[in-house]
Design a protein around this motif. Structure first.
Motif, PDB file in Angstrom:
ATOM      1  N   ARG A   2       0.838  -1.203   0.000  1.00 21.30           N
ATOM      2  CA  ARG A   2       0.000   0.000   0.000  1.00 21.30           C
ATOM      3  C   ARG A   2       0.868   1.246   0.000  1.00 21.30           C
ATOM      4  O   ARG A   2       0.662   2.157  -0.802  1.00 21.30           O
ATOM      5  CB  ARG A   2      -0.927   0.002   1.228  1.00 21.30           C
ATOM      6  CG  ARG A   2      -1.727   1.285   1.376  1.00 21.30           C
ATOM      7  CD  ARG A   2      -2.449   1.365   2.695  1.00 21.30           C
ATOM      8  NE  ARG A   2      -1.619   1.282   3.865  1.00 21.30           N
ATOM      9  CZ  ARG A   2      -0.847   2.295   4.334  1.00 21.30           C
ATOM     10  NH1 ARG A   2      -0.802   3.445   3.721  1.00 21.30           N
ATOM     11  NH2 ARG A   2      -0.123   2.124   5.429  1.00 21.30           N
ATOM     12  N   LEU A   7      -0.513   5.086  -1.202  1.00 19.96           N
ATOM     13  CA  LEU A   7      -1.891   5.135  -0.708  1.00 19.96           C
ATOM     14  C   LEU A   7      -1.905   5.302   0.807  1.00 19.96           C
ATOM     15  O   LEU A   7      -1.148   4.641   1.510  1.00 19.96           O
ATOM     16  CB  LEU A   7      -2.625   3.850  -1.074  1.00 19.96           C
ATOM     17  CG  LEU A   7      -2.697   3.501  -2.559  1.00 19.96           C
ATOM     18  CD1 LEU A   7      -3.221   2.082  -2.741  1.00 19.96           C
ATOM     19  CD2 LEU A   7      -3.567   4.502  -3.282  1.00 19.96           C
ATOM     20  N   GLY A  11      -7.578   6.343   2.768  1.00 19.40           N
ATOM     21  CA  GLY A  11      -8.043   6.332   1.385  1.00 19.40           C
ATOM     22  C   GLY A  11      -8.160   4.927   0.825  1.00 19.40           C
ATOM     23  O   GLY A  11      -9.138   4.589   0.151  1.00 19.40           O
ATOM     24  N   PHE A  12      -7.166   4.093   1.130  1.00 16.34           N
ATOM     25  CA  PHE A  12      -7.183   2.718   0.655  1.00 16.34           C
ATOM     26  C   PHE A  12      -8.352   1.961   1.268  1.00 16.34           C
ATOM     27  O   PHE A  12      -9.090   1.257   0.564  1.00 16.34           O
ATOM     28  CB  PHE A  12      -5.859   2.027   0.990  1.00 16.34           C
ATOM     29  CG  PHE A  12      -5.802   0.586   0.602  1.00 16.34           C
ATOM     30  CD1 PHE A  12      -5.875   0.202  -0.724  1.00 16.34           C
ATOM     31  CD2 PHE A  12      -5.681  -0.399   1.560  1.00 16.34           C
ATOM     32  CE1 PHE A  12      -5.831  -1.134  -1.098  1.00 16.34           C
ATOM     33  CE2 PHE A  12      -5.634  -1.738   1.211  1.00 16.34           C
ATOM     34  CZ  PHE A  12      -5.707  -2.105  -0.120  1.00 16.34           C
ATOM     35  N   HIS A  14     -11.138   3.102   2.380  1.00 16.78           N
ATOM     36  CA  HIS A  14     -12.378   3.582   1.759  1.00 16.78           C
ATOM     37  C   HIS A  14     -12.572   2.942   0.390  1.00 16.78           C
ATOM     38  O   HIS A  14     -13.659   2.485   0.055  1.00 16.78           O
ATOM     39  CB  HIS A  14     -12.349   5.107   1.641  1.00 16.78           C
ATOM     40  CG  HIS A  14     -13.567   5.672   1.004  1.00 16.78           C
ATOM     41  ND1 HIS A  14     -13.653   5.886  -0.357  1.00 16.78           N
ATOM     42  CD2 HIS A  14     -14.765   6.034   1.524  1.00 16.78           C
ATOM     43  CE1 HIS A  14     -14.843   6.373  -0.643  1.00 16.78           C
ATOM     44  NE2 HIS A  14     -15.545   6.472   0.485  1.00 16.78           N
ATOM     45  N   ASP A  15     -11.516   2.908  -0.403  1.00 18.37           N
ATOM     46  CA  ASP A  15     -11.597   2.351  -1.760  1.00 18.37           C
ATOM     47  C   ASP A  15     -11.998   0.878  -1.774  1.00 18.37           C
ATOM     48  O   ASP A  15     -12.678   0.434  -2.693  1.00 18.37           O
ATOM     49  CB  ASP A  15     -10.265   2.516  -2.493  1.00 18.37           C
ATOM     50  CG  ASP A  15      -9.952   3.957  -2.841  1.00 18.37           C
ATOM     51  OD1 ASP A  15     -10.860   4.823  -2.738  1.00 18.37           O
ATOM     52  OD2 ASP A  15      -8.792   4.231  -3.209  1.00 18.37           O
ATOM     53  N   VAL A  16     -11.535   0.117  -0.770  1.00 20.17           N
ATOM     54  CA  VAL A  16     -11.828  -1.321  -0.761  1.00 20.17           C
ATOM     55  C   VAL A  16     -13.014  -1.687   0.126  1.00 20.17           C
ATOM     56  O   VAL A  16     -13.355  -2.858   0.268  1.00 20.17           O
ATOM     57  CB  VAL A  16     -10.580  -2.162  -0.368  1.00 20.17           C
ATOM     58  CG1 VAL A  16      -9.465  -1.965  -1.373  1.00 20.17           C
ATOM     59  CG2 VAL A  16     -10.125  -1.860   1.043  1.00 20.17           C
ATOM     60  N   ARG A  20     -10.740   2.027   8.246  1.00 22.69           N
ATOM     61  CA  ARG A  20      -9.332   2.408   8.381  1.00 22.69           C
ATOM     62  C   ARG A  20      -8.647   1.652   9.516  1.00 22.69           C
ATOM     63  O   ARG A  20      -7.519   1.173   9.364  1.00 22.69           O
ATOM     64  CB  ARG A  20      -9.232   3.915   8.614  1.00 22.69           C
ATOM     65  CG  ARG A  20      -7.847   4.405   8.941  1.00 22.69           C
ATOM     66  CD  ARG A  20      -7.832   5.877   9.356  1.00 22.69           C
ATOM     67  NE  ARG A  20      -8.737   6.201  10.449  1.00 22.69           N
ATOM     68  CZ  ARG A  20      -8.479   5.998  11.740  1.00 22.69           C
ATOM     69  NH1 ARG A  20      -7.341   5.459  12.116  1.00 22.69           N
ATOM     70  NH2 ARG A  20      -9.353   6.350  12.670  1.00 22.69           N
ATOM     71  N   ARG A  40     -10.525  -8.318  -1.180  1.00 23.76           N
ATOM     72  CA  ARG A  40     -10.712  -6.866  -1.305  1.00 23.76           C
ATOM     73  C   ARG A  40      -9.369  -6.130  -1.282  1.00 23.76           C
ATOM     74  O   ARG A  40      -9.133  -5.227  -2.086  1.00 23.76           O
ATOM     75  CB  ARG A  40     -11.570  -6.337  -0.153  1.00 23.76           C
ATOM     76  CG  ARG A  40     -13.007  -6.694  -0.237  1.00 23.76           C
ATOM     77  CD  ARG A  40     -13.716  -6.072   0.937  1.00 23.76           C
ATOM     78  NE  ARG A  40     -15.080  -6.523   1.049  1.00 23.76           N
ATOM     79  CZ  ARG A  40     -16.033  -5.806   1.583  1.00 23.76           C
ATOM     80  NH1 ARG A  40     -15.784  -4.619   2.087  1.00 23.76           N
ATOM     81  NH2 ARG A  40     -17.248  -6.276   1.655  1.00 23.76           N
ATOM     82  N   GLY A  44      -7.722  -4.131  -4.418  1.00 25.52           N
ATOM     83  CA  GLY A  44      -7.416  -2.721  -4.219  1.00 25.52           C
ATOM     84  C   GLY A  44      -5.972  -2.374  -4.525  1.00 25.52           C
ATOM     85  O   GLY A  44      -5.648  -1.239  -4.883  1.00 25.52           O
TER      86      GLY A  44
END
Length: 55
Positions: A2, A7, A11-12, A14-16, A20, A40, A44
């Motif tokens: 990551r 990333l 943010g990561f 959230h994307d997957v 957090r 996931r 990602g």
């Protein structure tokens, strides 16, 4: 992986579709990760789950 892609955990995650704090605890080895979460995380990062287990 990551961090190498620049990333943030937030943010990561959230994307997957994960929280957090969950991503952070996985990275620190504090959690047993489900197969769903492994998929996931791998997707990602643009890789396969097998890549997590390669040396």
């Amino acid at each position: 992986m990551r961090e190498a892609r620049g990333l943030t955990q937030e943010g990561f995650a959230h994307d997957v579709g994960l929280h957090r704090t969950y991503v952070g605890s996985v990275e620190r080895g504090e959690r047993n990760v489900s197969l769903d979460a492994i998929w996931r995380l791998a997707e990602g990062l643009g890789t396969t789950p097998a890549a997590f287990f390669e040396r």
